[in-house]
Design a protein around this motif. Structure first.
Motif, PDB file in Angstrom:
ATOM      1  N   GLN A  26      28.901  -6.744   5.915  1.00  0.00           N
ATOM      2  CA  GLN A  26      27.575  -6.151   5.793  1.00  0.00           C
ATOM      3  C   GLN A  26      27.633  -4.639   6.011  1.00  0.00           C
ATOM      4  O   GLN A  26      26.937  -3.877   5.321  1.00  0.00           O
ATOM      5  N   LEU A  27      28.465  -4.188   6.948  1.00  0.00           N
ATOM      6  CA  LEU A  27      28.651  -2.750   7.145  1.00  0.00           C
ATOM      7  C   LEU A  27      29.125  -2.096   5.852  1.00  0.00           C
ATOM      8  O   LEU A  27      28.651  -1.017   5.477  1.00  0.00           O
ATOM      9  N   SER A  36      22.051  -6.545  10.264  1.00  0.00           N
ATOM     10  CA  SER A  36      20.998  -7.491  10.631  1.00  0.00           C
ATOM     11  C   SER A  36      21.617  -8.806  11.089  1.00  0.00           C
ATOM     12  O   SER A  36      22.433  -9.397  10.364  1.00  0.00           O
ATOM     13  N   LEU A  37      21.245  -9.249  12.265  1.00  0.00           N
ATOM     14  CA  LEU A  37      21.732 -10.541  12.746  1.00  0.00           C
ATOM     15  C   LEU A  37      21.255 -11.681  11.848  1.00  0.00           C
ATOM     16  O   LEU A  37      21.989 -12.635  11.606  1.00  0.00           O
ATOM     17  N   ARG A  42      22.508 -15.855   7.905  1.00  0.00           N
ATOM     18  CA  ARG A  42      22.335 -16.471   6.576  1.00  0.00           C
ATOM     19  C   ARG A  42      23.657 -16.589   5.848  1.00  0.00           C
ATOM     20  O   ARG A  42      23.947 -17.618   5.222  1.00  0.00           O
ATOM     21  N   GLU A  43      24.485 -15.531   5.910  1.00  0.00           N
ATOM     22  CA  GLU A  43      25.774 -15.573   5.208  1.00  0.00           C
ATOM     23  C   GLU A  43      26.654 -16.687   5.742  1.00  0.00           C
ATOM     24  O   GLU A  43      27.397 -17.323   4.979  1.00  0.00           O
ATOM     25  N   MET A  46      24.208 -20.200   9.400  1.00  0.00           N
ATOM     26  CA  MET A  46      23.769 -20.497  10.749  1.00  0.00           C
ATOM     27  C   MET A  46      22.282 -20.187  10.881  1.00  0.00           C
ATOM     28  O   MET A  46      21.757 -19.321  10.165  1.00  0.00           O
ATOM     29  N   VAL A  47      21.617 -20.840  11.800  1.00  0.00           N
ATOM     30  CA  VAL A  47      20.264 -20.427  12.150  1.00  0.00           C
ATOM     31  C   VAL A  47      20.379 -19.253  13.120  1.00  0.00           C
ATOM     32  O   VAL A  47      21.347 -19.146  13.880  1.00  0.00           O
ATOM     33  N   SER A  48      19.407 -18.373  13.089  1.00  0.00           N
ATOM     34  CA  SER A  48      19.461 -17.166  13.914  1.00  0.00           C
ATOM     35  C   SER A  48      19.599 -17.492  15.391  1.00  0.00           C
ATOM     36  O   SER A  48      20.331 -16.811  16.127  1.00  0.00           O
ATOM     37  N   SER A  49      18.915 -18.527  15.839  1.00  0.00           N
ATOM     38  CA  SER A  49      18.961 -18.865  17.261  1.00  0.00           C
ATOM     39  C   SER A  49      20.382 -19.234  17.706  1.00  0.00           C
ATOM     40  O   SER A  49      20.771 -18.967  18.848  1.00  0.00           O
TER      41      SER A  49
END
Length: 230
Positions: A26-27, A36-37, A42-43, A46-49
């Motif tokens: 992403q960088l 962005s976490l 998403r990549e 995983m779920v953000s939590s």
């Protein structure tokens, strides 16, 4: 540690490494300011939590990436120093400069993260300092060894700068003369200026034989800190 605990630790290491690799991609695509976490999650599917259990915030992930980058370039510098251990001090200095340049050319986005523009809204914590100091400590060690061995060439220092030079030597370059401490800071800034100019395109249509140019410039930096010409 039980077998189950070891398996959980390995699984955590693997997921942490995968998160970092996704963040590095992403960088490269978006730049550090847009890290962005949620996008990383998403990549990886995983779920953000779940990701927050590894890195509670964007800044925590940035800090991990920054420390990894500083450690990586620091290791490159230390390997070059050790490989040139039997060479004269100017040659060791040049070898380390070239290793840092090679690392930067091979890791442009990580170089930009640690030596480019500050990330808006991010302040690096003290935990980044030991890794950030590794390259500088290699150069300080080369100058210190020369000072204690064959000696440094004479360096001048204006009277009004001598107190600052003495403070620099006391703070991070013990057993190095104030004149050399000031010269080291200037050389450190010039080295990364040279690399940054090449990496970010300022040498386009200006310098063509960049490897030869860089080696010459690194030799001049060695002279500037009192090591003589390699």
């Amino acid at each position: 540690m039980t077998t189950a605990q070891g398996a959980r630790a390995r699984a955590r290491q693997e997921v942490t490494a995968a998160i970092k690799e996704a963040a590095r991609r992403q960088l490269a695509a978006e730049g550090a300011a847009k890290l962005s976490l949620r996008a990383v999650a998403r990549e990886l599917g995983m779920v953000s939590s779940a990701l927050y259990r590894y890195f509670p915030s964007r800044d925590d992930l940035l800090t991990a990436l920054i420390i990894d980058a500083y450690d990586s370039v620091g290791e490159a510098a230390e390997r070059a120093r050790d490989a040139a251990a039997d060479a004269p001090p100017p040659a060791r200095w040049i070898a380390v400069c070239e290793a840092v340049r090679d690392w930067a050319l091979g890791h442009p986005h990580e170089y930009a993260l640690i030596y480019g523009s500050p990330v808006p809204g991010y302040s690096a914590p003290e935990t980044t300092v030991p890794a950030a100091a590794r390259v500088g400590m290699v150069f300080i060690g080369i100058v210190r060894d020369a000072h204690e061995g064959p000696g440094l060439s004479e360096l001048s220092l204006p009277a009004d700068l001598r107190p600052e030079g003495a403070r620099m030597a006391a703070d991070f370059a013990a057993d190095v003369p104030p004149e050399a401490a000031v010269a080291l800071v200037a050389a450190w800034a010039q080295l990364f200026g040279l690399i940054g100019f090449e990496l970010f395109g300022q040498f386009n249509r200006v310098v063509e034989d960049r490897e030869t140019f860089f080696r010459h410039a690194a030799g001049r930096l060695a002279e500037g800190v009192g090591l003589g010409r390699g």
